[in-house]
Design a protein around this motif. Structure first.
Motif, PDB file in Angstrom:
ATOM      1  N   UNK A 274       0.827  -1.206   0.000  1.00  0.00           N
ATOM      2  CA  UNK A 274       0.000   0.000   0.000  1.00  0.00           C
ATOM      3  C   UNK A 274       0.862   1.257   0.000  1.00  0.00           C
ATOM      4  N   UNK A 275       1.995   1.220   0.703  1.00  0.00           N
ATOM      5  CA  UNK A 275       2.913   2.362   0.701  1.00  0.00           C
ATOM      6  C   UNK A 275       3.465   2.600  -0.701  1.00  0.00           C
ATOM      7  N   UNK A 333      -0.117   5.048   4.460  1.00  0.00           N
ATOM      8  CA  UNK A 333      -0.603   5.497   3.149  1.00  0.00           C
ATOM      9  C   UNK A 333      -0.678   7.017   3.114  1.00  0.00           C
ATOM     10  N   UNK A 334      -1.200   7.619   4.169  1.00  0.00           N
ATOM     11  CA  UNK A 334      -1.281   9.079   4.217  1.00  0.00           C
ATOM     12  C   UNK A 334       0.105   9.708   4.158  1.00  0.00           C
ATOM     13  N   UNK A 356      -2.239  17.264   8.347  1.00  0.00           N
ATOM     14  CA  UNK A 356      -2.635  16.810   7.023  1.00  0.00           C
ATOM     15  C   UNK A 356      -2.605  15.287   6.934  1.00  0.00           C
ATOM     16  N   UNK A 357      -1.572  14.675   7.487  1.00  0.00           N
ATOM     17  CA  UNK A 357      -1.491  13.214   7.436  1.00  0.00           C
ATOM     18  C   UNK A 357      -2.672  12.571   8.147  1.00  0.00           C
ATOM     19  N   UNK A 358      -2.980  13.071   9.338  1.00  0.00           N
ATOM     20  CA  UNK A 358      -4.073  12.462  10.083  1.00  0.00           C
ATOM     21  C   UNK A 358      -5.418  12.746   9.437  1.00  0.00           C
ATOM     22  N   UNK A 359      -5.530  13.897   8.791  1.00  0.00           N
ATOM     23  CA  UNK A 359      -6.760  14.171   8.046  1.00  0.00           C
ATOM     24  C   UNK A 359      -6.924  13.184   6.890  1.00  0.00           C
ATOM     25  N   UNK A 360      -5.825  12.918   6.185  1.00  0.00           N
ATOM     26  CA  UNK A 360      -5.876  11.926   5.111  1.00  0.00           C
ATOM     27  C   UNK A 360      -6.119  10.523   5.676  1.00  0.00           C
TER      28      UNK A 360
END
Length: 525
Positions: A274-275, A333-334, A356-360
């Motif tokens: 996934x990464x 992934x984010x 931003x990462x946690x939002x994604x």
């Protein structure tokens, strides 16, 4: 005994598994290693040093140095212990079929290089001997309750083999040391591994136990030589479907060392596909596009989803334990969508506090994909070869794990592999990203970069050089490591010492060790 022969040649067929394995491994010499196996072991050493260096530059690694000292400690047992802790703390270590063997199989020879006066060939041979012993016993018990870094007996087997091969010890001593080391193997608690920083001790504790067992055996203490196969022994207690025949199958022809997967990202192995997909999409999306993502759907195998679910209760944004972040599909992934990769710095602040990462991550949804699950089970690692080795017992185990219908569709029948020259590990994934303007972008990955398979067989040296470079290792040291087999003992010692002491990307030099802490004394005592 010629190490390139079969398991039974020159051996008593009635001998215990540890006796037969010890007789083969203790007699293994550098000329017995096929060239491709030496090349794998060289890359394995290079990758391991990159992992240790990366951990030295991480806040968790600095805590470990304060607790235990540096990997350059004068006492080789202490050096091996801290190196095992450092190599396990970021989930960045290589693995093989079966197990995360490198904490012991590479870390112990590196720690004992000076005391045992190991030249390059002797060091690499000790690495391979330890790989083979640890991976074989792990493979024999892999259909059980423990997984990956939590499989403590992997390190117990590997550390004994690595130390005693370097010392030129006779097989009798190996058998006693294994019998003692495996007498009380740790059983880790998932809550602690996923919800705290205790996971960094998952390899260090059994490595130290194994080294103590070597000292005890050398002093005359005897261990049970049937510790693996006895009804009250390790395989019976640590495996639902033991395969004791895997311990000695194809010794000298069925090299587990060439099943190596070289870790490119400090993330759970089942997350890597996934990464890689997210990294592909990062190159195709602008910063504005990434902020405009509405939904991220990750199609994944059952093992990926199960691992993510195990870690999910322990995710608490920047306060998450590192292993919970390691196994989180959403966070990784984010991160890769945002930055194009996942690197050690992504497991510490400020990265872990990036809104931003946690939002994604909140927009990630996992979907089960039966086709990807079938691919996972057909491959050599992590389970396919174990299922074939176990035969009918493996099929029943799979049915209990996945259900009768899914197990029947998996089609994992057939005999065990005669060799591992075509070994593979295919934990793939697919991503579908929907943007708010209605656009949909997709990416797929059948086999992550670095995973065992044809691409890695051709490129593993390039991969580990990149990994070393990311850790701040100089080109001169990398070139020296590539010539490891040609170096004498003095050159090996100097090169490894330099590799562990060169400046790190995040600091001017590796952290130092306060000797007052070694005895537990407070400053000023």
């Amino acid at each position: 005994m010629n190490a390139t022969g079969t398991a039974g040649r020159g051996q008593d067929p009635g001998a215990s598994l540890t006796r037969r394995l010890a007789e083969w491994a203790a007699s293994l010499r550098h000329p017995d290693l096929p060239e491709r196996i030496e090349e794998y072991a060289t890359s394995q050493v290079m990758s391991h040093l990159a992992v240790v260096r990366s951990s030295l530059g991480h806040p968790l690694g600095r805590k470990l140095v304060r607790a235990f000292g540096t990997p350059l400690a004068h006492d080789p047992c202490r050096a091996a212990q801290v190196m095992a802790a450092l190599s396990s703390c970021l989930y960045y270590e290589d693995s093989m079929y079966a197990g995360h063997v490198t904490h012991a199989s590479v870390g112990v020879p590196l720690a004992f290089r000076r005391d045992q006066r190991l030249d390059g060939r002797a060091l690499l041979t000790a690495v391979v001997a330890a790989n083979e012993c640890a991976a074989r016993v792990t493979a024999a018990g892999v259909l059980g309750p423990l997984r990956g870094q939590g499989t403590s007996y992997t390190q117990l087997m590997g550390a004994v083999a690595a130390r005693l091969h370097g010392a030129g010890a006779p097989a009798e001593l190996w058998t006693d040391a294994w019998g003692l080391a495996l007498a009380m193997p740790p059983w880790p608690l998932r809550r602690a591994l996923l919800g705290s920083e205790a996971k960094v001790l998952s390899a260090a504790t059994p490595v130290r136990t194994a080294l103590d067992a070597c000292d005890a055996a050398a002093a005359g203490l005897r261990g049970a030589d049937d510790i693996l196969e006895h009804p009250g022994g390790l395989l019976a207690k640590f495996s639902h479907v033991p395969s004791p025949e895997a311990v000695t199958a194809g010794l000298g022809t069925r090299w587990h060392t060439e099943t190596l997967t070289f870790k490119i990202h400090p993330a759970g192995a089942y997350v890597d596909g996934a990464v890689d997909c997210a990294a592909q999409l990062h190159a195709r999306l602008s910063r504005e596009d990434i902020r405009d993502i509405e939904e991220i759907v990750v199609s994944a195998a059952r093992l990926t989803i199960a691992m993510d679910q195990e870690g999910a209760p322990y995710i608490n944004r920047e306060r998450s334990a590192i292993m919970a972040l390691n196994v989180s599909v959403a966070y990784n992934v984010a991160t890769a969508l945002t930055t194009g990769s996942v690197v050690p710095a992504d497991l510490a602040e400020p990265a872990t506090a990036d809104p931003l990462r946690w939002s994604l991550a909140d927009r990630v949804r996992l979907e089960y994909d039966a086709g990807l699950s079938r691919e996972v089970l057909r491959a050599t690692a992590p389970l396919g070869e174990a299922l074939r080795q176990a035969g009918e017992g493996g099929r029943q185990w799979l049915a209990d794990f996945m259900g009768e219908g899914a197990a029947a569709a998996a089609d994992v029948g057939g005999p065990p592999s005669a060799t591992f020259q075509e070994a593979d590990k295919a934990v793939g994934a697919r991503l579908r990203v929907t943007l708010r303007d209605g656009r949909v972008v997709t990416a797929s990955c059948r086999r992550p970069r670095g995973a065992a398979g044809p691409e890695t067989r051709d490129t593993h040296r390039e991969l580990v050089r990149d990994k070393l470079a990311l850790s701040g290792t100089s080109a001169e040291v990398m070139d020296g490591l590539e010539r490891l087999a040609s170096l004498d003992a003095r050159q090996v010692d100097a090169l490894v010492s330099r590799a562990l002491s060169e400046p790190l990307p995040t600091s001017e030099s590796p952290p130092t060790f306060d000797p007052l802490l070694e005895s537990g004394l407070p400053h000023g005592a």
